[in-house]
Design an enzyme around this catalytic site. Structure first.
Site, mmCIF file in Angstrom:
data_model
loop_
_atom_site.group_PDB
_atom_site.id
_atom_site.type_symbol
_atom_site.label_atom_id
_atom_site.label_comp_id
_atom_site.label_asym_id
_atom_site.label_seq_id
_atom_site.Cartn_x
_atom_site.Cartn_y
_atom_site.Cartn_z
ATOM 1 N N SER A 186 0.834 -1.198 0.000
ATOM 2 C CA SER A 186 0.000 0.000 0.000
ATOM 3 C C SER A 186 0.878 1.262 0.000
ATOM 4 C CB SER A 186 -0.966 -0.040 1.191
ATOM 5 O OG SER A 186 -1.996 0.906 1.060
ATOM 6 N N ASP A 339 -10.109 -3.193 -5.292
ATOM 7 C CA ASP A 339 -9.194 -2.286 -4.609
ATOM 8 C C ASP A 339 -9.166 -0.985 -5.403
ATOM 9 O OD1 ASP A 339 -7.104 -0.973 -3.360
ATOM 10 O OD2 ASP A 339 -5.573 -2.452 -3.898
ATOM 11 N N HIS A 369 -8.214 -4.904 -1.016
ATOM 12 C CA HIS A 369 -7.092 -4.173 -0.438
ATOM 13 C C HIS A 369 -6.882 -4.549 1.026
ATOM 14 C CE1 HIS A 369 -4.133 -0.916 -0.480
ATOM 15 N NE2 HIS A 369 -4.440 -0.783 0.795
#
Length: 399
Positions: A186, A339, A369
């Protein structure tokens, strides 16, 4: 009895309504994801002084914190690399004559505002890398926004990596200088991509590989197909990702509203929009029925910090020119269908391939995600275990 039964049925219906989310059918363990998301939402509704979802995630960060300890297989030490706090994980077993180890510099996720190397899932992942790869893992505890906005988190990550990527330091950990990877998930994937780009600018020991797990890579267009398709998906709805960007880049509270409307680009953005043009770099199957409209360029005054940073490749590594991509090491890029950041990763994959970089693109059609973090009961997901196994296998074969 009838009134009691009615009350139970009504309570059950209300609970089901509260828990239920219209998640895509192909997500495995949909109800477990609904319950996980429900737990986060419930925390935000309790009188804990938390006003929003980001506050809930901060609470989860603290709840997940552990004190990394050495055990019979892994030695753990707190260190400072050029003033940056890191946690170093090393194999207990001695190095055989002539053998040197792999190493992974890891950068945690959390939208540059949350997270810690000392969260249980990151501690667990680091130990697996040590034991499965016989690797030294340097987990970087970079400073967080909003107390430390861009470029501070990047600068911390870069300084720690630069310090480690020296012959003397690598030698002290018995690390092979030709077997070092930089990785992250991320926002950590963002920092990993930028670190790899930046350490290649001057002659020094360079990483052999980069492994980016559902990375966030650009802030110019926050209305890509994946941002639209997954705007309400847990664990990272669009509003939260945009909030992370605004907190990272600017202290001006109006920035959040501009970014939510995708109206935050000024004249300086115009030359860079081509690098985030998803109608060019995104496969037709993921453009779906969406029509590409370039983000509007605002001719008015933008907050100074935002105008400078939104196009800075140290914040948005997707925006570097092709010449900066060509010398980069081989890459592993993990993306998830559900995501908001899916298209960031896919566009970077395409740009790296066009620049001649060898890329392994691992896409999970049923992924969401943050899934990599959910490996421990009761929030253990089968797809999380699969992601970890695939990630470790790639590192084993390519590092």
């Amino acid at each position: 009895v009838r009134s009691g039964t009615f009350a139970l049925v009504l309570l059950g219906a209300l609970m089901a309504y509260y828990v239920y989310l219209p998640l895509p059918e192909d997500i495995e363990q949909r109800w477990k994801l609904m319950l996980t998301d429900c737990a986060f939402r419930s925390l935000s509704h309790l009188s804990l002084g938390l006003k929003d979802y980001m506050g809930v995630m901060m609470l989860v960060t603290f709840a997940e914190r552990v004190v990394p300890q050495s055990d019979e297989r892994v030695r753990v030490e707190d260190e400072r690399f050029d003033g940056v706090e890191v946690v170093v994980y090393q194999p207990r077993r001695d190095v055989c004559a002539g053998e040197r180890r792999r190493a992974v510099i890891y950068l945690h996720g959390g939208g540059w505002c949350l997270g810690s190397t000392r969260m249980g899932p990151y501690d667990s992942l680091a130990r697996e890398m040590v034991t499965e790869l016989n690797a030294v893992v340097v987990s970087v505890e970079y400073r967080l926004a909003p107390a430390h906005r861009f470029p501070v988190p990047f600068e911390d990550a870069y300084r720690a990596a630069k310090y480690f990527l020296s012959a003397d330091v690598l030698g002290s950990y018995d690390v092979d200088p030709e077997r070092v990877a930089v990785s992250g998930d991320s926002a950590g994937g963002n920092l990993a991509a930028v670190v790899v780009q930046q350490v290649g600018v001057k002659p020094r020991i360079k990483p052999k590989a980069q492994a980016l797990i559902y990375p966030v890579l650009q802030a110019l267009d926050l209305n890509t197909p994946s941002y639209r398709q997954n705007r309400h998906m847990p664990i990272l709805p669009r509003t939260l990702m945009v909030r992370f960007w605004s907190e990272y880049l600017s202290s001006d509270k109006s920035v959040l509203l501009s970014m939510l409307a995708n109206a935050h680009n000024g004249p300086d953005s115009a030359p860079f929009l081509r690098f985030a043009n998803w109608s060019v770099f995104l496969h037709e199957s993921h453009r779906r029925t969406y029509d590409y409209v370039a983000p509007p360029v605002n001719e008015g005054e933008l907050p100074g910090a935002l105008a400078r940073s939104v196009t800075d490749p140290r914040a948005s590594p997707l925006l570097v020119p092709d010449a900066a991509l060509r010398p980069l090491p081989k890459a592993y890029v993990l993306t998830c269908e559900y995501d908001v950041l899916r298209d960031d990763g896919m566009m970077y994959v395409e740009r790296l391939r066009l620049a001649g970089v060898h890329v392994t693109h691992q896409h999970y059609p049923a992924g969401f995600h943050g899934a990599l973090m959910f490996t421990v009961w009761p929030t253990d997901f089968r797809i999380a275990r699969q992601m970890v196994n695939d990630y470790l296998l790639w590192l084993k074969q390519n590092l």
